[in-house]
Design an enzyme around this catalytic site. Sequence first.
Site, short mmCIF file in Angstrom:
data_model
loop_
_atom_site.label_atom_id
_atom_site.label_comp_id
_atom_site.label_asym_id
_atom_site.label_seq_id
_atom_site.Cartn_x
_atom_site.Cartn_y
_atom_site.Cartn_z
N ARG A 144 0.44 -21.32 12.77
CA ARG A 144 0.07 -20.09 11.88
C ARG A 144 -0.27 -18.79 12.57
O ARG A 144 -0.29 -17.70 11.62
CB ARG A 144 -0.97 -20.44 11.16
CG ARG A 144 -0.99 -21.57 10.04
CD ARG A 144 -1.28 -21.23 8.66
NE ARG A 144 -2.56 -20.95 8.55
CZ ARG A 144 -3.52 -21.74 8.07
NH1 ARG A 144 -3.28 -22.87 7.59
NH2 ARG A 144 -4.91 -21.38 7.93
N VAL A 164 0.80 -1.13 -0.07
CA VAL A 164 0.08 0.07 0.13
C VAL A 164 0.84 1.11 -0.16
O VAL A 164 0.85 2.20 -0.82
CB VAL A 164 -0.91 -0.07 1.04
CG1 VAL A 164 -1.78 1.30 1.33
CG2 VAL A 164 -2.04 -1.35 1.04
N GLY A 189 2.83 -28.93 7.18
CA GLY A 189 3.44 -29.00 6.02
C GLY A 189 2.86 -30.25 5.34
O GLY A 189 2.93 -31.37 5.68
N ALA A 243 15.80 -32.76 18.00
CA ALA A 243 15.05 -34.03 17.74
C ALA A 243 16.03 -35.09 17.30
O ALA A 243 17.17 -34.93 16.75
CB ALA A 243 14.03 -33.74 16.76
N ASP A 248 4.68 -22.67 5.00
CA ASP A 248 5.31 -24.00 4.54
C ASP A 248 6.96 -23.76 3.81
O ASP A 248 7.40 -24.82 3.92
CB ASP A 248 4.32 -24.62 3.67
CG ASP A 248 3.05 -25.35 4.31
OD1 ASP A 248 2.88 -25.16 5.65
OD2 ASP A 248 2.23 -25.71 3.50
O1 F6P Z 1 -0.32 -24.22 3.34
C1 F6P Z 1 -0.16 -23.76 4.80
C2 F6P Z 1 -0.80 -24.77 5.91
O2 F6P Z 1 -0.90 -24.27 7.10
C3 F6P Z 1 -0.48 -26.33 5.33
O3 F6P Z 1 0.89 -26.40 6.24
C4 F6P Z 1 -1.48 -26.93 6.35
O4 F6P Z 1 -1.40 -28.24 6.04
C5 F6P Z 1 -2.70 -26.28 5.68
O5 F6P Z 1 -2.29 -24.79 5.52
C6 F6P Z 1 -4.03 -26.23 6.62
O6 F6P Z 1 -5.11 -25.44 5.99
P1 F6P Z 1 -6.46 -25.29 6.52
O7 F6P Z 1 -6.19 -24.11 7.44
O8 F6P Z 1 -7.39 -25.03 5.61
O9 F6P Z 1 -6.65 -26.17 7.68
#
Ligand code: F6P
Length: 322
Positions: free
Chosen positions: A255, A24, A171, A187, A128
């Site tokens: 996320r 923006v 992932g 790990a 991802d």
């Molecule tokens: O593509 C990003 C992602 O977070 C993946 O890692 C995961 O499998 C997917 O989205 C999950 O999607 P949703 O939020 O639609 O369940």
Amino acid sequence: MKKIAVFTSGGDSPGMNACIRAVVRTAIYHQVEVYGIKFGYQGMVDGDIHLLNSQSVANIIQRGGTILKTSRSKEFMTPEGRKKAAKNLKKHGIEGLICIGGNGSYTGALKFFEEHGIPSIGAPGTIDNDLYGTDYTIGFDTAVNTALDAIDRVRDTADSHNRTFFIEVMGRDAGFIALQVALGGGAEAVFVPEVSNQKDWIEKLFSKKQRKKSFSIIIVAEGDEEGGALVLVQKVKEKYPEIDPRVTILGHIQRGGAPSSYDRVHATRIGSAAVEALLQGVSNMACGIVDGKITFTPFQEAIHKRKDISQELLRLLEIVNV
Ligand code: F6P
């Protein structure tokens, strides 16, 4: 070009807001009008399109999610949906788009150009890190740090009980998050979609003869060929009943949250470079960062080529688990 629009599409990722802000403000800097399309392609179809100004993106650089909202639109996948979307853009005089999203979002942008001639530049928005043509995607760094924070906590309890934990990270098709957190989280092993026949690992890790550790952290990408952490654990229990493993699925926690400094700065660089490219007449390219420098990869390539997981890092995980 005098009017452009920006939208976020597919799964949200921390840093998308920093990218929107840069888009923006860069457009305004170049005296170009900029619109925000709500809910990704669905908002284009529904005409959910709003003129933005500098203030519209104030105080968002530190916020996770996307102020423009997002969706995975089924309607835009149809020719009729795309026709409606094109009509709505033309109504506002929008001549170019900045699409912040992943592979599916780039595929939509290319199809839209082929049918309706509206050019786009892509910004890699997905936790991802699975997009070809860029070392980095917006949100990956934050997601990895969020997962690591959770893994460190699980380690405390794993250590206290001498337990094995299978921790599943996001992932669907790629193991970049899994490998990064496996290395950073100390790990013992990682299960990723890119490597097949990893069942041998179960033998390697749990047979009495070979067992060296009192507790273990094992990372599993949700898209692993075995079907995720719950399935793997079932197999371990069947074969080695004396092991009593636990599963932690981190899921959508990865996320959310405030973007890291790395994500804020790189999302800002990409958002700004994407606008400047669009204004210079570049089209249908995915903006990215390779070796610290801004790059552009044709959508065709970005969509169809697969980014390789690092063999060097996979080997390193084995070495440090000697
Ligand atoms: O593509 C990003 C992602 O977070 C993946 O890692 C995961 O499998 C997917 O989205 C999950 O999607 P949703 O939020 O639609 O369940």
